[in-house]
Design a protein around this motif. Structure first.
Motif, PDB file in Angstrom:
ATOM      1  N   SER A 205       0.839  -1.185   0.000  1.00 15.72           N
ATOM      2  CA  SER A 205       0.000   0.000   0.000  1.00 15.72           C
ATOM      3  C   SER A 205       0.881   1.244   0.000  1.00 15.72           C
ATOM      4  O   SER A 205       2.087   1.177   0.260  1.00 15.72           O
ATOM      5  N   GLN A 206       0.279   2.378  -0.254  1.00 13.23           N
ATOM      6  CA  GLN A 206       1.026   3.635  -0.308  1.00 13.23           C
ATOM      7  C   GLN A 206       0.847   4.430   0.979  1.00 13.23           C
ATOM      8  O   GLN A 206      -0.236   4.472   1.560  1.00 13.23           O
ATOM      9  N   LEU A 207       1.936   5.061   1.412  1.00 10.61           N
ATOM     10  CA  LEU A 207       1.903   5.986   2.548  1.00 10.61           C
ATOM     11  C   LEU A 207       2.257   7.373   2.034  1.00 10.61           C
ATOM     12  O   LEU A 207       3.300   7.563   1.397  1.00 10.61           O
ATOM     13  N   LEU A 208       1.380   8.339   2.302  1.00 12.96           N
ATOM     14  CA  LEU A 208       1.629   9.729   1.945  1.00 12.96           C
ATOM     15  C   LEU A 208       2.027  10.510   3.189  1.00 12.96           C
ATOM     16  O   LEU A 208       1.357  10.427   4.219  1.00 12.96           O
ATOM     17  N   ILE A 209       3.110  11.251   3.088  1.00 11.63           N
ATOM     18  CA  ILE A 209       3.566  12.114   4.162  1.00 11.63           C
ATOM     19  C   ILE A 209       3.182  13.540   3.778  1.00 11.63           C
ATOM     20  O   ILE A 209       3.556  14.031   2.711  1.00 11.63           O
ATOM     21  N   VAL A 210       2.414  14.220   4.627  1.00 11.28           N
ATOM     22  CA  VAL A 210       1.858  15.536   4.294  1.00 11.28           C
ATOM     23  C   VAL A 210       2.446  16.610   5.206  1.00 11.28           C
ATOM     24  O   VAL A 210       2.137  16.654   6.404  1.00 11.28           O
ATOM     25  N   PRO A 211       3.306  17.487   4.678  1.00 13.75           N
ATOM     26  CA  PRO A 211       3.819  18.598   5.489  1.00 13.75           C
ATOM     27  C   PRO A 211       2.724  19.627   5.736  1.00 13.75           C
ATOM     28  O   PRO A 211       2.010  20.030   4.818  1.00 13.75           O
ATOM     29  N   VAL A 212       2.582  20.074   6.983  1.00 15.30           N
ATOM     30  CA  VAL A 212       1.528  21.015   7.358  1.00 15.30           C
ATOM     31  C   VAL A 212       2.152  22.122   8.210  1.00 15.30           C
ATOM     32  O   VAL A 212       2.752  21.848   9.251  1.00 15.30           O
ATOM     33  N   LEU A 213       2.017  23.357   7.770  1.00 12.30           N
ATOM     34  CA  LEU A 213       2.571  24.479   8.529  1.00 12.30           C
ATOM     35  C   LEU A 213       1.811  24.715   9.828  1.00 12.30           C
ATOM     36  O   LEU A 213       2.352  25.280  10.779  1.00 12.30           O
ATOM     37  N   PHE A 214       0.540  24.298   9.872  1.00 12.87           N
ATOM     38  CA  PHE A 214      -0.268  24.417  11.091  1.00 12.87           C
ATOM     39  C   PHE A 214      -0.282  23.098  11.867  1.00 12.87           C
ATOM     40  O   PHE A 214      -1.251  22.782  12.558  1.00 12.87           O
ATOM     41  N   GLY A 215       0.811  22.337  11.757  1.00 12.29           N
ATOM     42  CA  GLY A 215       0.851  21.012  12.355  1.00 12.29           C
ATOM     43  C   GLY A 215       0.723  20.992  13.858  1.00 12.29           C
ATOM     44  O   GLY A 215       0.408  19.953  14.443  1.00 12.29           O
ATOM     45  N   ARG A 216       0.945  22.128  14.518  1.00 10.51           N
ATOM     46  CA  ARG A 216       0.817  22.157  15.983  1.00 10.51           C
ATOM     47  C   ARG A 216      -0.644  22.151  16.414  1.00 10.51           C
ATOM     48  O   ARG A 216      -0.945  22.044  17.605  1.00 10.51           O
ATOM     49  N   GLY A 217      -1.565  22.263  15.448  1.00  9.10           N
ATOM     50  CA  GLY A 217      -2.983  22.226  15.792  1.00  9.10           C
ATOM     51  C   GLY A 217      -3.444  20.830  16.151  1.00  9.10           C
ATOM     52  O   GLY A 217      -4.067  20.608  17.193  1.00  9.10           O
ATOM     53  N   MET A 218      -3.091  19.863  15.283  1.00 12.15           N
ATOM     54  CA  MET A 218      -3.419  18.470  15.555  1.00 12.15           C
ATOM     55  C   MET A 218      -2.712  17.606  14.519  1.00 12.15           C
ATOM     56  O   MET A 218      -2.314  18.076  13.457  1.00 12.15           O
ATOM     57  N   ARG A 219      -2.562  16.346  14.841  1.00 15.37           N
ATOM     58  CA  ARG A 219      -2.002  15.383  13.900  1.00 15.37           C
ATOM     59  C   ARG A 219      -3.129  14.841  13.026  1.00 15.37           C
ATOM     60  O   ARG A 219      -4.159  14.392  13.518  1.00 15.37           O
ATOM     61  N   MET A 220      -2.941  14.910  11.720  1.00 15.62           N
ATOM     62  CA  MET A 220      -3.952  14.404  10.796  1.00 15.62           C
ATOM     63  C   MET A 220      -3.591  12.981  10.366  1.00 15.62           C
ATOM     64  O   MET A 220      -2.417  12.656  10.155  1.00 15.62           O
ATOM     65  N   PHE A 221      -4.601  12.127  10.251  1.00 12.59           N
ATOM     66  CA  PHE A 221      -4.437  10.748   9.795  1.00 12.59           C
ATOM     67  C   PHE A 221      -5.665  10.379   8.981  1.00 12.59           C
ATOM     68  O   PHE A 221      -6.787  10.677   9.378  1.00 12.59           O
ATOM     69  N   SER A 222      -5.440   9.743   7.844  1.00  8.29           N
ATOM     70  CA  SER A 222      -6.577   9.315   7.029  1.00  8.29           C
ATOM     71  C   SER A 222      -6.205   8.048   6.267  1.00  8.29           C
ATOM     72  O   SER A 222      -5.033   7.848   5.914  1.00  8.29           O
ATOM     73  N   ARG A 223      -7.204   7.217   6.025  1.00  8.79           N
ATOM     74  CA  ARG A 223      -6.989   5.990   5.248  1.00  8.79           C
ATOM     75  C   ARG A 223      -8.224   5.726   4.411  1.00  8.79           C
ATOM     76  O   ARG A 223      -9.348   5.749   4.930  1.00  8.79           O
ATOM     77  N   ASP A 224      -8.028   5.499   3.116  1.00  8.42           N
ATOM     78  CA  ASP A 224      -9.186   5.290   2.248  1.00  8.42           C
ATOM     79  C   ASP A 224      -9.478   3.801   2.068  1.00  8.42           C
ATOM     80  O   ASP A 224      -8.789   2.937   2.624  1.00  8.42           O
ATOM     81  N   PHE A 225     -10.508   3.506   1.273  1.00 11.87           N
ATOM     82  CA  PHE A 225     -10.948   2.124   1.109  1.00 11.87           C
ATOM     83  C   PHE A 225      -9.938   1.281   0.333  1.00 11.87           C
ATOM     84  O   PHE A 225      -9.973   0.058   0.380  1.00 11.87           O
ATOM     85  N   GLN A 226      -9.030   1.933  -0.411  1.00 12.38           N
ATOM     86  CA  GLN A 226      -8.009   1.212  -1.170  1.00 12.38           C
ATOM     87  C   GLN A 226      -6.776   0.907  -0.317  1.00 12.38           C
ATOM     88  O   GLN A 226      -5.838   0.271  -0.783  1.00 12.38           O
ATOM     89  N   GLY A 227      -6.769   1.390   0.921  1.00 11.36           N
ATOM     90  CA  GLY A 227      -5.645   1.121   1.805  1.00 11.36           C
ATOM     91  C   GLY A 227      -4.574   2.187   1.808  1.00 11.36           C
ATOM     92  O   GLY A 227      -3.592   2.087   2.561  1.00 11.36           O
ATOM     93  N   THR A 228      -4.712   3.220   0.963  1.00 12.33           N
ATOM     94  CA  THR A 228      -3.749   4.320   0.977  1.00 12.33           C
ATOM     95  C   THR A 228      -3.882   5.073   2.293  1.00 12.33           C
ATOM     96  O   THR A 228      -4.988   5.403   2.725  1.00 12.33           O
ATOM     97  N   THR A 229      -2.756   5.351   2.925  1.00 12.09           N
ATOM     98  CA  THR A 229      -2.732   6.002   4.232  1.00 12.09           C
ATOM     99  C   THR A 229      -1.973   7.316   4.126  1.00 12.09           C
ATOM    100  O   THR A 229      -1.003   7.424   3.383  1.00 12.09           O
ATOM    101  N   ALA A 230      -2.429   8.328   4.859  1.00 13.85           N
ATOM    102  CA  ALA A 230      -1.743   9.622   4.878  1.00 13.85           C
ATOM    103  C   ALA A 230      -1.651  10.119   6.311  1.00 13.85           C
ATOM    104  O   ALA A 230      -2.574   9.957   7.100  1.00 13.85           O
ATOM    105  N   ILE A 231      -0.498  10.715   6.618  1.00 17.84           N
ATOM    106  CA  ILE A 231      -0.296  11.323   7.923  1.00 17.84           C
ATOM    107  C   ILE A 231       0.344  12.699   7.728  1.00 17.84           C
ATOM    108  O   ILE A 231       0.993  12.960   6.721  1.00 17.84           O
ATOM    109  N   SER A 232       0.143  13.586   8.702  1.00 16.89           N
ATOM    110  CA  SER A 232       0.743  14.919   8.628  1.00 16.89           C
ATOM    111  C   SER A 232       1.906  15.033   9.600  1.00 16.89           C
ATOM    112  O   SER A 232       2.004  14.273  10.562  1.00 16.89           O
TER     113      SER A 232
END
Length: 338
Positions: A205-232
């Motif tokens: 599966s694929q892992l996406l790393i997402v740079p976020v300038l407002f990252g101190r607000g909260m950690r984002m995590f998402s995963r779709d039905f195809q198994g692709t995962t993303a984190i901030s």
């Protein structure tokens, strides 16, 4: 804590992507988290955001974010960022295309013991709740983030180039180890602080790393039905938010919190009109506001026909700027000269 274990195939598929939507949601969470004393470098941005965002809309949206923050977010609210450059409007359009069946199905998968309170409206009336949520996010973005987006995008592109060089020259492990903060990469496992515990095993599966300038607000995590995962993660260069926003790209509100220009012209057209406080090109307006060039051109044509703006050629470039009608309209409805 988020713990993501990657097999060899998934390790080879790690990529980096930006997301205006994730930036927007993270910025709202930051405003909620620091209600009194905002840390550097967000003080100036936060002060302006609280002035220009319509208060009733902000309270409704921030209430949602505040309640959702400790939960694992469904992908129909925090979608997997698309590869390459995208705009907030593209991401919101993709969310709006989510079918009610997919919303109900994902909620049942994420919360087999019952849908938590903040998401009940999405279970009961998926289409209406999703439309309301995306409309609020779009309104907030145009007021609070659009004036900064050109500068933010430049910083994020530099961040991607920097991480990409590490990825290409030293490998995925080195890039993941270098993300900073409390991010840990040990023995094929990536560990990150999070509001709730999430265990995730990626196989082919694929892992996406997402740079976020407002990252101190909260950690984002998402995963779709195809198994692709993303984190901030917290990107470098947040100091860009301590600078002045792009002139004219924000929105003004009346004393009662209503954006009268947007009520009259529509949010996008009002944003385009404000963006012409200094002479600029179609491309520049498109990039600043995150609108498609064709949409900007349509708004410029209408505003020109109404006598609100004028165009002039400077060398090979065509510049658009406010005419007296546009100046008068903004001055009257925003209560100040642009």
């Amino acid at each position: 804590m988020i713990r993501i274990t990657l097999d060899e195939s998934s390790l080879a598929k790690v990529r980096i992507a930006t997301s205006p939507l994730w930036e927007t949601l993270s910025s709202i969470a930051l405003l909620n988290r620091y209600r009194t004393e905002m840390p550097y470098p967000y003080e100036a941005w936060a002060g302006r955001a609280r002035q220009v965002v319509s208060q009733p809309f902000y309270e409704e949206l921030s209430g949602w974010i505040r309640q959702l923050r400790p939960l694992r977010w469904p992908s129909f609210l925090a979608s997997i960022p698309a590869a390459g450059s995208t705009s907030i409007h593209d991401e919101l359009a993709a969310l709006r295309r989510t079918t009610p069946q997919d919303v109900v199905s994902e909620l049942a998968e994420l919360y087999p013991d019952g849908v938590p309170g903040p998401l009940v409206s999405f279970a009961d009336s998926p289409a209406d709740a999703l439309a309301r949520f995306t409309d609020l996010v779009e309104s907030y973005y145009l007021a609070a983030l659009a004036p900064y987006w050109t500068a933010m995008r430049g910083v994020l592109e530099e961040e991607i180039l920097f991480r990409g060089r590490t990825l290409a020259t030293e490998g995925t492990g080195a890039m993941l180890r270098d993300l900073g903060g409390q991010v840990r990469w040990e023995g094929r496992r990536l560990s990150l602080p999070h509001q709730t515990d999430i265990e995730c095993v990626l196989r082919r599966s694929q892992l996406l790393i997402v740079p976020v300038l407002f990252g101190r607000g909260m950690r984002m995590f998402s995963r779709d039905f195809q198994g692709t995962t993303a984190i901030s993660y917290q990107a470098r260069g947040a100091a860009v938010l301590a600078t002045r926003p792009t002139p004219g790209a924000g929105s003004g509100t009346s004393p009662c919190g209503l954006d009268r220009l947007a009520l009259l012209l529509g949010r996008s057209r009002a944003a385009v009109l404000r963006a012409l406080a200094v002479p600029t090109t179609t491309t520049s307006v498109s990039e600043t506001l995150g609108l498609a060039p064709s949409t900007v051109s349509e708004h410029l044509t209408t505003l020109s026909a109404a006598g609100m703006i004028r165009r002039r050629r400077v060398g090979f470039r065509v510049l658009y700027e406010l005419d007296r009608g546009g100046l008068a309209l903004i001055s009257h409805l925003d209560g100040q000269q642009p």
